[in-house]
Design an enzyme around this catalytic site. Structure first.
Site, PDB file in Angstrom:
ATOM      1  CB  SER A 121       4.656  -0.170  -4.598  1.00 13.05           C
ATOM      2  OG  SER A 121       5.961  -0.362  -4.077  1.00 13.05           O
ATOM      3  CG  HIS A 142       0.188  -0.841  -6.014  1.00 15.57           C
ATOM      4  ND1 HIS A 142       0.678   0.257  -6.691  1.00 15.57           N
ATOM      5  CD2 HIS A 142       0.649  -0.732  -4.735  1.00 15.57           C
ATOM      6  CE1 HIS A 142       1.397   0.986  -5.857  1.00 15.57           C
ATOM      7  NE2 HIS A 142       1.399   0.408  -4.672  1.00 15.57           N
ATOM      8  CD  GLU A 154      -1.097   1.523  -9.889  1.00 14.21           C
ATOM      9  OE1 GLU A 154      -0.794   2.456 -10.648  1.00 14.21           O
ATOM     10  OE2 GLU A 154      -0.265   0.936  -9.167  1.00 14.21           O
ATOM     11  CG  ASN A 192       4.599   4.516  -7.659  1.00 15.75           C
ATOM     12  OD1 ASN A 192       4.369   5.535  -7.020  1.00 15.75           O
ATOM     13  ND2 ASN A 192       4.588   3.317  -7.106  1.00 15.75           N
TER      14      ASN A 192
END
Length: 506
Positions: A121, A142, A154, A192
């Site tokens: 991550s 991800h 991802e 993120n």
């Protein structure tokens, strides 16, 4: 490396690994699950059995589908048994040296054509692959927790990753029912990274004592449609997870001001006020249930005999909406060039506080109440008096804009209100990501909607509320505050100057 992926090896039988196993076997891929901890893979198998039984009871799957899915799962006792796999996905501890060692170990076991993917991550895919003899076959993959429900993954391109591998992983994601989003190997990838603006700007607003924790959360939920307020979200995630991520991305981007963390979360982390898991964070929790914060309103809605308003707006749509609303409330509008000494002055301002608005217009700040028109006016209204606004005028404004079907808030002076600041930062950060070509505009929008649950993708959101308003907010805050965190993205500026949609790309 263009053959179909049929056999998938998954290393790590924790929450993420088990979730990936579930969607892989449900999409009829043979999965070989390995965990270095003895008995962990068997526990994951048992947990999946329970999950499928629950789905069966809820009529989400049939008995035949349950049995078929579990037949695709194979528990392996040693890592060498993964040699027949077309793809290996590691979902182990988030430590770079451990992942590097695993990738190097796998190279000695699997076929040279086997794809090796990391579910990391936060770690660099390029760094994870750096010890490999064939780094071109290493990619990021991800997923998000819980994997079966978070329908996005991802697909991350390291510095050496072959493009064909990325297409294979994207195709596999679609077969497993997930939306693949392609991203470069940058800190935070898409989701993120894009999510930094929401929490960090809310923390900045809180640190300026603009409004209380619960008011900021409520304003952002009712005005912009977020499912959770930023402080509710931080409490849910836990500051032991959130704050290190804030610091990590800030550090990896060499102290870029846009990602600047806040001292408050570091203090709370030190004091072990982590959120739900400790029973206290920004809110208190009893049996995991948030305890509401009792508050006494500073102002009481009172018309105070005010019959006339002097109205100033910067955008035509704001003037039309406010004029219509005031007429419905039987409030007269003074259309003269300057207000009288008895008028309540209402200003629909962008990117400035009430003091700057009053001085810019040359009106008496004692009569000024600003209103935020960026969010959902029918659901939420935020008023901002100046430091010296007369109380009876604040109460009159509160009376005028209070209705049973919507919430009305009075906040302290802030450059750009709460809704404006947070949304402008969300849009601006996403525009910068598009400028850097971290991902495509479509992938940024879809990743944020699916991964963060935002009501709109951040770039399309800018178009929906008005890209020129977003730019106006950022230019004003940046000029007044001299804080580089608010500088407008060139991507945003160019499209506004050329009157193009933010979704436009040549």
């Amino acid at each position: 490396m263009n053959k179909d992926i049929k056999n998938i090896g998954i290393i790590g039988a924790g929450i993420m690994g088990t979730g990936i196993v579930q969607i892989a076997i449900q999409s009829q891929h043979h999965v070989y699950l390995y965990d270095a901890q003895q008995g962990a893979a068997q526990k994951a198998q048992s947990k999946l059995q329970d999950t499928f039984n629950t789905l069966l009871q809820k009529n989400k799957i049939s008995q035949a589908q349950l049995e078929e899915a579990l037949a695709y799962l194979h528990i392996v006792e040693n890592i060498e048994q993964l040699q027949q796999c077309d793809l290996i996905i590691e979902a182990i501890v988030e430590k770079l040296v451990v992942k590097q060692a695993l990738m190097k170990q796998l190279e000695a076991i699997v076929d040279p054509q086997t794809i090796m993917a990391s579910n990391t991550s936060s770690l660099s895919i390029t760094a994870i692959a750096s010890e490999c003899q064939y780094p071109e076959r290493v990619a990021g993959y991800h997923f998000f927790n819980p994997v079966p429900l978070m329908k996005v993954v991802e697909v991350i391109q390291g510095l050496h990753t072959q493009p064909e591998i990325l297409e294979q992983l994207a195709d596999l994601a679609q077969k497993m029912g997930h939306r693949p989003v392609h991203t470069k190997d940058t800190p935070g990838f898409i989701i993120n990274h894009a999510g930094r603006a929401y929490g960090t700007e809310a923390l900045k607003i809180l640190s300026e004592n603009t409004a209380s924790i619960s008011e900021i959360d409520e304003i952002l939920k009712t005005s912009l449609g977020f499912k959770m307020g930023p402080f509710e979200l931080l409490d849910l995630t836990g500051l032991d997870i959130s704050h290190p991520v804030m610091e990590s991305i800030y550090t990896q981007y060499y102290q870029e001001p846009r990602y600047r963390p806040n001292v408050l979360t570091q203090q709370m982390l030190t004091g072990k006020k982590l959120g739900r898991k400790t029973g206290q964070g920004f809110y208190r929790y009893l049996n995991q249930k948030k305890q509401e914060i009792a508050s006494t309103p500073r102002y009481v809605a009172n018309r105070n005999g005010i019959k006339k308003v002097w109205l100033h707006t910067e955008f035509k749509d704001d003037f039309e909406r406010l004029s219509q609303y005031l007429s419905q409330q039987y409030i007269l509008i003074n259309h003269e060039a300057k207000p009288t000494a008895n008028d309540l002055i209402i200003i629909a301002s962008y990117g400035e506080d009430a003091t700057h608005s009053a001085l810019r217009l040359g009106v008496n700040p004692e009569q000024v109440v600003c209103i935020d028109m960026l969010g959902n006016f029918e659901q939420s209204r935020t008023l901002m008096p100046s430091l010296v606004t007369r109380q009876k005028l604040i109460e009159a404004a509160l009376h005028i804009f209070t209705q049973a079907e919507c919430k009305t808030f009075v906040i302290e002076e802030s450059l750009g209100f709460i809704t404006q600041r947070v949304l402008a930062m969300i849009v601006n950060l996403a525009c910068d990501m598009a400028q850097q070509q971290i991902a495509s505009v479509d992938d940024i929008n879809e990743a944020v909607k699916l991964g963060l649950g935002y009501p709109h993708g951040p770039i399309e959101w800018g178009d929906l509320v008005g890209r020129e308003k977003i730019l106006h907010i950022l230019e004003r805050i940046s000029t007044i505050s001299n804080d580089p965190r608010y500088r407008p993205s060139p991507w945003l500026q160019r499209r506004c100057k050329l009157n193009l949609s933010l979704m436009y790309h040549a």
